[in-house]
Motif scaffolding. Structure first.
Motif, PDB file in Angstrom:
ATOM      1  N   MET A  24      37.263  38.795  40.525  1.00  7.35           N
ATOM      2  CA  MET A  24      36.034  38.245  39.905  1.00  7.35           C
ATOM      3  C   MET A  24      36.332  37.479  39.073  1.00  7.35           C
ATOM      4  N   PHE A  25      35.637  35.988  39.344  1.00  5.86           N
ATOM      5  CA  PHE A  25      36.178  34.906  38.256  1.00  5.86           C
ATOM      6  C   PHE A  25      35.887  35.257  36.732  1.00  5.86           C
ATOM      7  N   GLU A  26      34.794  35.998  36.569  1.00  6.42           N
ATOM      8  CA  GLU A  26      34.114  36.376  35.186  1.00  6.42           C
ATOM      9  C   GLU A  26      35.185  37.102  34.419  1.00  6.42           C
ATOM     10  N   ASP A  27      35.769  38.282  35.420  1.00  8.56           N
ATOM     11  CA  ASP A  27      36.609  39.105  34.731  1.00  8.56           C
ATOM     12  C   ASP A  27      38.056  38.464  34.605  1.00  8.56           C
ATOM     13  N   LYS A  28      38.481  37.536  35.060  1.00 11.34           N
ATOM     14  CA  LYS A  28      39.648  36.662  34.948  1.00 11.34           C
ATOM     15  C   LYS A  28      39.604  36.028  33.535  1.00 11.34           C
ATOM     16  N   VAL A  29      38.283  35.262  33.708  1.00  7.32           N
ATOM     17  CA  VAL A  29      38.026  34.513  32.325  1.00  7.32           C
ATOM     18  C   VAL A  29      37.955  35.308  31.256  1.00  7.32           C
ATOM     19  N   LYS A  30      37.381  36.516  31.010  1.00  3.81           N
ATOM     20  CA  LYS A  30      37.495  37.400  29.775  1.00  3.81           C
ATOM     21  C   LYS A  30      38.766  38.012  29.616  1.00  3.81           C
ATOM     22  N   LYS A  31      39.645  38.081  30.564  1.00  2.05           N
ATOM     23  CA  LYS A  31      40.995  38.685  30.259  1.00  2.05           C
ATOM     24  C   LYS A  31      41.874  37.795  29.812  1.00  2.05           C
ATOM     25  N   VAL A  32      41.838  36.498  30.329  1.00 10.10           N
ATOM     26  CA  VAL A  32      42.755  35.540  29.488  1.00 10.10           C
ATOM     27  C   VAL A  32      42.137  35.209  28.065  1.00 10.10           C
ATOM     28  N   ALA A  33      40.683  34.888  27.957  1.00 13.08           N
ATOM     29  CA  ALA A  33      40.274  34.948  26.590  1.00 13.08           C
ATOM     30  C   ALA A  33      40.484  35.977  25.717  1.00 13.08           C
ATOM     31  N   ASN A  34      40.575  37.138  26.247  1.00 14.22           N
ATOM     32  CA  ASN A  34      40.847  38.244  25.571  1.00 14.22           C
ATOM     33  C   ASN A  34      42.442  38.134  25.012  1.00 14.22           C
ATOM     34  N   GLU A  35      43.241  37.953  25.892  1.00 13.40           N
ATOM     35  CA  GLU A  35      44.687  37.732  25.726  1.00 13.40           C
ATOM     36  C   GLU A  35      44.867  36.814  24.409  1.00 13.40           C
ATOM     37  N   ILE A  36      44.351  35.727  24.622  1.00 16.52           N
ATOM     38  CA  ILE A  36      44.501  34.639  23.453  1.00 16.52           C
ATOM     39  C   ILE A  36      43.846  35.016  22.030  1.00 16.52           C
ATOM     40  N   THR A  37      42.710  35.926  22.277  1.00 18.52           N
ATOM     41  CA  THR A  37      42.030  36.424  20.996  1.00 18.52           C
ATOM     42  C   THR A  37      43.109  37.342  20.412  1.00 18.52           C
ATOM     43  N   GLN A  38      43.890  38.003  21.289  1.00 22.16           N
ATOM     44  CA  GLN A  38      44.491  39.068  20.647  1.00 22.16           C
ATOM     45  C   GLN A  38      45.756  38.604  19.928  1.00 22.16           C
ATOM     46  N   MET A  39      46.198  37.517  20.926  1.00 23.04           N
ATOM     47  CA  MET A  39      47.532  36.685  20.342  1.00 23.04           C
ATOM     48  C   MET A  39      47.190  36.055  18.862  1.00 23.04           C
ATOM     49  N   LEU A  40      45.850  35.171  18.788  1.00 21.61           N
ATOM     50  CA  LEU A  40      45.609  34.667  17.290  1.00 21.61           C
ATOM     51  C   LEU A  40      45.685  35.891  16.567  1.00 21.61           C
ATOM     52  N   LEU A  41      45.019  37.079  16.947  1.00 19.63           N
ATOM     53  CA  LEU A  41      44.793  38.188  15.488  1.00 19.63           C
ATOM     54  C   LEU A  41      46.012  38.466  15.436  1.00 19.63           C
ATOM     55  N   LEU A  42      46.961  38.746  16.216  1.00 21.39           N
ATOM     56  CA  LEU A  42      48.378  39.278  15.732  1.00 21.39           C
ATOM     57  C   LEU A  42      49.123  38.197  15.103  1.00 21.39           C
ATOM     58  N   LYS A  43      49.170  36.961  15.534  1.00 24.60           N
ATOM     59  CA  LYS A  43      49.592  35.870  14.445  1.00 24.60           C
ATOM     60  C   LYS A  43      49.207  35.691  13.198  1.00 24.60           C
ATOM     61  N   ASN A  44      47.831  35.942  13.154  1.00 27.35           N
ATOM     62  CA  ASN A  44      47.502  35.710  11.735  1.00 27.35           C
ATOM     63  C   ASN A  44      47.621  36.845  11.000  1.00 27.35           C
ATOM     64  N   ALA A  45      47.800  38.029  11.531  1.00 26.89           N
ATOM     65  CA  ALA A  45      48.264  39.360  10.590  1.00 26.89           C
ATOM     66  C   ALA A  45      49.689  38.960  10.210  1.00 26.89           C
ATOM     67  N   SER A  46      50.458  38.388  11.024  1.00 29.08           N
ATOM     68  CA  SER A  46      51.832  38.444  10.704  1.00 29.08           C
ATOM     69  C   SER A  46      52.065  36.930   9.837  1.00 29.08           C
ATOM     70  N   TYR A  47      51.326  35.880  10.205  1.00 25.20           N
ATOM     71  CA  TYR A  47      51.617  34.573   9.301  1.00 25.20           C
ATOM     72  C   TYR A  47      50.669  34.155   8.196  1.00 25.20           C
ATOM     73  N   GLY A  48      49.495  35.134   8.271  1.00 25.88           N
ATOM     74  CA  GLY A  48      48.354  34.541   7.394  1.00 25.88           C
ATOM     75  C   GLY A  48      47.575  33.715   8.051  1.00 25.88           C
ATOM     76  N   ASN A  49      46.694  33.087   7.482  1.00 27.25           N
ATOM     77  CA  ASN A  49      45.881  32.084   7.981  1.00 27.25           C
ATOM     78  C   ASN A  49      46.599  30.624   7.814  1.00 27.25           C
ATOM     79  N   SER A  50      47.697  30.626   8.069  1.00 28.21           N
ATOM     80  CA  SER A  50      48.594  29.451   8.029  1.00 28.21           C
ATOM     81  C   SER A  50      48.045  28.042   8.575  1.00 28.21           C
ATOM     82  N   ALA A  51      47.391  28.196   9.923  1.00 30.51           N
ATOM     83  CA  ALA A  51      47.009  27.275  10.847  1.00 30.51           C
ATOM     84  C   ALA A  51      45.790  26.684  10.036  1.00 30.51           C
ATOM     85  N   LEU A  52      44.782  27.350   9.581  1.00 24.26           N
ATOM     86  CA  LEU A  52      43.516  27.052   9.209  1.00 24.26           C
ATOM     87  C   LEU A  52      43.517  26.688   7.710  1.00 24.26           C
ATOM     88  N   ASP A  53      44.452  27.638   6.958  1.00 26.94           N
ATOM     89  CA  ASP A  53      44.756  27.364   5.637  1.00 26.94           C
ATOM     90  C   ASP A  53      45.945  27.325   5.155  1.00 26.94           C
TER      91      ASP A  53
END
Length: 86
Positions: free
Chosen positions: A1-30
């Motif tokens: 289902m399209f909605e599930d695929k969108v949610k899956k990809v968005a969640n993957e990106i969210t998790q990647m960003l949170l992991l990188k932020n934990a590793s690198y700090g808020n270096s992209a935004l600050d």
């Protein structure tokens, strides 16, 4: 289902960003700005340009996921632009 695929990809990106932020700090935004004095938005443009260049040249680095990184930087750019509007 399209909605599930969108949610899956968005969640993957969210998790990647949170992991990188934990590793690198808020270096992209600050960023620390040791050498560059460019503002956060300009620095994000540079990072996005770098990812687009790698896509155009077909030159990923190691096991880098260029597409996810690009999407992540676009997420961060949207966040920073919305912060700037306030």
């Amino acid at each position: 289902m399209f909605e599930d695929k969108v949610k899956k990809v968005a969640n993957e990106i969210t998790q990647m960003l949170l992991l990188k932020n934990a590793s690198y700090g808020n270096s992209a935004l600050d960023p620390v700005r040791v050498f560059s004095k460019a503002d956060s938005i300009e620095q994000l443009y540079v990072r996005i340009d770098d990812k687009l260049s790698r896509i155009a040249r077909g030159s990923a680095f190691g096991n880098e996921d260029i597409i996810n990184d690009l999407i992540g930087y676009l997420f961060l750019l949207k966040i920073k632009m919305e912060e700037k509007e306030k």
